[in-house]
Motif scaffolding. Sequence first.
Motif, PDB file in Angstrom:
ATOM      1  N   THR A  81      -7.765   1.371  17.354  1.00 28.95           N
ATOM      2  CA  THR A  81      -9.017   0.739  17.592  1.00 28.95           C
ATOM      3  C   THR A  81      -9.025  -0.547  16.944  1.00 28.95           C
ATOM      4  O   THR A  81     -10.089  -1.479  17.137  1.00 28.95           O
ATOM      5  CB  THR A  81     -10.275   1.011  16.892  1.00 28.95           C
ATOM      6  N   GLY A  82      -8.387  -0.945  16.404  1.00 25.15           N
ATOM      7  CA  GLY A  82      -7.750  -2.347  15.746  1.00 25.15           C
ATOM      8  C   GLY A  82      -9.101  -2.541  14.439  1.00 25.15           C
ATOM      9  O   GLY A  82      -9.027  -3.919  14.221  1.00 25.15           O
ATOM     10  N   ASN A  83      -9.822  -1.818  13.830  1.00 26.79           N
ATOM     11  CA  ASN A  83     -10.462  -1.413  12.607  1.00 26.79           C
ATOM     12  C   ASN A  83     -10.060  -1.700  11.207  1.00 26.79           C
ATOM     13  O   ASN A  83      -9.451  -0.955  11.217  1.00 26.79           O
ATOM     14  CB  ASN A  83     -11.476  -0.378  12.927  1.00 26.79           C
ATOM     15  N   ILE A  84      -9.571  -2.467  10.925  1.00 28.38           N
ATOM     16  CA  ILE A  84      -9.275  -2.934   9.892  1.00 28.38           C
ATOM     17  C   ILE A  84      -9.667  -2.121   9.090  1.00 28.38           C
ATOM     18  O   ILE A  84      -8.959  -1.526   7.774  1.00 28.38           O
ATOM     19  CB  ILE A  84      -9.881  -4.924   9.207  1.00 28.38           C
ATOM     20  N   GLU A  85     -10.727  -1.304   8.794  1.00 30.51           N
ATOM     21  CA  GLU A  85     -11.242  -0.104   7.679  1.00 30.51           C
ATOM     22  C   GLU A  85      -9.943   0.411   7.755  1.00 30.51           C
ATOM     23  O   GLU A  85      -9.851   1.300   6.526  1.00 30.51           O
ATOM     24  CB  GLU A  85     -12.377   0.475   7.879  1.00 30.51           C
ATOM     25  N   PHE A  86      -9.327   0.525   9.210  1.00 30.57           N
ATOM     26  CA  PHE A  86      -8.238   2.245   9.267  1.00 30.57           C
ATOM     27  C   PHE A  86      -7.325   1.637   8.337  1.00 30.57           C
ATOM     28  O   PHE A  86      -6.535   2.625   7.397  1.00 30.57           O
ATOM     29  CB  PHE A  86      -8.397   2.900  10.038  1.00 30.57           C
ATOM     30  N   LEU A  87      -6.900   0.426   8.850  1.00 29.15           N
ATOM     31  CA  LEU A  87      -5.583   0.071   7.689  1.00 29.15           C
ATOM     32  C   LEU A  87      -5.246   0.116   6.209  1.00 29.15           C
ATOM     33  O   LEU A  87      -4.669   0.026   5.580  1.00 29.15           O
ATOM     34  CB  LEU A  87      -5.261  -1.338   8.988  1.00 29.15           C
ATOM     35  N   LYS A  88      -6.693  -0.270   6.258  1.00 29.35           N
ATOM     36  CA  LYS A  88      -7.462  -0.230   4.563  1.00 29.35           C
ATOM     37  C   LYS A  88      -7.362   0.942   3.621  1.00 29.35           C
ATOM     38  O   LYS A  88      -6.765   1.391   2.167  1.00 29.35           O
ATOM     39  CB  LYS A  88      -8.562  -1.303   4.101  1.00 29.35           C
ATOM     40  N   LYS A  89      -8.116   2.228   4.595  1.00 24.30           N
ATOM     41  CA  LYS A  89      -7.832   3.068   3.857  1.00 24.30           C
ATOM     42  C   LYS A  89      -6.624   3.974   4.025  1.00 24.30           C
ATOM     43  O   LYS A  89      -6.650   4.843   3.344  1.00 24.30           O
ATOM     44  CB  LYS A  89      -9.013   4.127   5.044  1.00 24.30           C
ATOM     45  N   ALA A  90      -5.584   3.595   5.359  1.00 21.79           N
ATOM     46  CA  ALA A  90      -4.171   4.404   5.253  1.00 21.79           C
ATOM     47  C   ALA A  90      -3.920   3.638   3.518  1.00 21.79           C
ATOM     48  O   ALA A  90      -2.337   4.427   3.326  1.00 21.79           O
ATOM     49  CB  ALA A  90      -3.469   3.529   6.281  1.00 21.79           C
ATOM     50  N   GLU A  91      -3.594   2.294   3.731  1.00 28.01           N
ATOM     51  CA  GLU A  91      -3.423   1.879   1.927  1.00 28.01           C
ATOM     52  C   GLU A  91      -3.829   2.258   0.714  1.00 28.01           C
ATOM     53  O   GLU A  91      -2.855   2.894  -0.045  1.00 28.01           O
ATOM     54  CB  GLU A  91      -3.623   0.387   1.933  1.00 28.01           C
ATOM     55  N   ARG A  92      -4.775   2.655   1.070  1.00 25.61           N
ATOM     56  CA  ARG A  92      -5.050   3.800  -0.239  1.00 25.61           C
ATOM     57  C   ARG A  92      -4.596   5.209  -0.521  1.00 25.61           C
ATOM     58  O   ARG A  92      -4.280   5.855  -1.274  1.00 25.61           O
ATOM     59  CB  ARG A  92      -7.089   3.692  -0.390  1.00 25.61           C
ATOM     60  N   SER A  93      -4.164   5.706   1.133  1.00 29.20           N
ATOM     61  CA  SER A  93      -4.239   7.428   1.060  1.00 29.20           C
ATOM     62  C   SER A  93      -2.987   6.914   0.551  1.00 29.20           C
ATOM     63  O   SER A  93      -2.264   7.651  -0.592  1.00 29.20           O
ATOM     64  CB  SER A  93      -4.574   7.532   1.894  1.00 29.20           C
ATOM     65  N   LEU A  94      -2.012   5.942   0.623  1.00 27.47           N
ATOM     66  CA  LEU A  94      -0.089   5.675   0.182  1.00 27.47           C
ATOM     67  C   LEU A  94      -0.337   5.398  -1.102  1.00 27.47           C
ATOM     68  O   LEU A  94       0.460   5.472  -1.552  1.00 27.47           O
ATOM     69  CB  LEU A  94       0.026   5.155   1.438  1.00 27.47           C
ATOM     70  N   LYS A  95      -1.270   4.946  -1.564  1.00 29.06           N
ATOM     71  CA  LYS A  95      -0.716   4.063  -2.835  1.00 29.06           C
ATOM     72  C   LYS A  95      -0.553   5.639  -3.967  1.00 29.06           C
ATOM     73  O   LYS A  95      -0.472   5.301  -4.773  1.00 29.06           O
ATOM     74  CB  LYS A  95      -2.044   2.787  -3.270  1.00 29.06           C
ATOM     75  N   LYS A  96      -1.936   6.712  -3.566  1.00 25.58           N
ATOM     76  CA  LYS A  96      -2.240   7.449  -3.996  1.00 25.58           C
ATOM     77  C   LYS A  96      -0.846   8.489  -4.225  1.00 25.58           C
ATOM     78  O   LYS A  96      -0.473   9.120  -5.130  1.00 25.58           O
ATOM     79  CB  LYS A  96      -3.813   8.088  -3.870  1.00 25.58           C
ATOM     80  N   ALA A  97      -0.813   8.846  -3.008  1.00 28.13           N
ATOM     81  CA  ALA A  97       0.643   9.108  -2.712  1.00 28.13           C
ATOM     82  C   ALA A  97       1.784   8.461  -3.504  1.00 28.13           C
ATOM     83  O   ALA A  97       2.736   9.288  -4.502  1.00 28.13           O
ATOM     84  CB  ALA A  97       1.495   9.215  -1.020  1.00 28.13           C
TER      85      ALA A  97
END
Length: 428
Positions: A81-97
Amino acid sequence: MKKIYLNAITLIMASIYLLSCEQETRFKTDKADYDLYLSHNSMETTSKYFELWNNKIKPDSLQVLSLVNVSGEYDRYFKGTGNIEFLKKAERSLKKAVEFAAVGKAGYLRALARNYISQHRFREALDLAQEARSFGSGVNATQSLLFDVEMELGNYDVAKQYLDSIQNMSDFGYLIRVAKWNDHKGDLDTAIRFMEKAKQKAESSKNRGLLSWSYSNLADYYGHAGRIEESYGLYLKTLALDPYSAHAKKGIAWIVYSHERNGNEALRILDSIINKNKSPEYYLLKAEVASFMGDDMAQVQALDDFYKLVRNKKYGDMYNAYNVDFYLNLDFNEKALALAQKEVKNRPTPESYGWLAYSLLKKGEKKKALELVEGHIANATFEPTILFRAAEIYKANGKTQQMEDIKKELLGSMYELGPLMESQITGL
């Protein structure tokens, strides 16, 4: 007799060349090949798989595996989709992991580093890759990651050492990286041979992700080599596997625009991408095609749409190079220079130095621009767009021979550069 013999050979060779040119110009795309993919619905940004793992994540739980799987889905949604929100959500999930992981932390650090690469946060990615190496697990994967990061940072000697450390002609990951290395060195034929081997590996594995990636990247290489029909065929194969691939659609749009000079059809393809994918760079290509067609209104609108999108602070440094070009085209030379200086600090590659040198030239500081070309660009890259800017700087400084040498190379890269630049190159 010898003279007649040589003339005959010359005539035969000329005939072969003309025939090959005629065959190449006869190739045309067919909208029936790709229309199905242009009308494909937008990507669904949820799935049973996503909901399964997402529902396991509770505010007071440490569901590391769920976080990683959810981040993978977010990454897929971003690419579709090119939606930057999804990339930032992926970042937040990985940082928690990374924070919660008791085992397997090196793998999660590598995943987060790759997320940062997508965001052009290369120095942070390097820190994470080095931390992952300290765990001593997944050594090959970490060395591969370090090669990728060092290439992005322009540390080519260091990157080559990492590449040598993972040498394995049976490994897909090594093959795509050695292809990238040879492309960087300007040896496109060798790059293609390695990518073709990687494609064969992907086909043997029947992994759809690897297949889609290898088809689209080999298509890019074929395009650079002037093998337009083969490039087109692989973009279609990519879309058959992944109908959401904006990269493949953009590749076809470029063929229609640069090879066929069909601006209307290229714009139709780009509009179909933009309707489903919000990545800003597609508006810049739309502006270029509109300029080629002489449609000033469409060009200005596309540039305005681009600017509105990249103002989103969540993009960070992802569009610095694009923005330098954008500002220079508007004669906002001070803004361009400041951003180019920032990009060199973040990412000291020949491309970044190219933008800095070009920004200096536009400000009238041609000698400083020349110093950067001679110190950081000459013999360091073979990218046509960077070389074109270097040629302009040579010309401004009266370095006619250097400019002519680059011009000869650029004349063989017209397809890659596009029709809008043709007159600029011939006018050097």
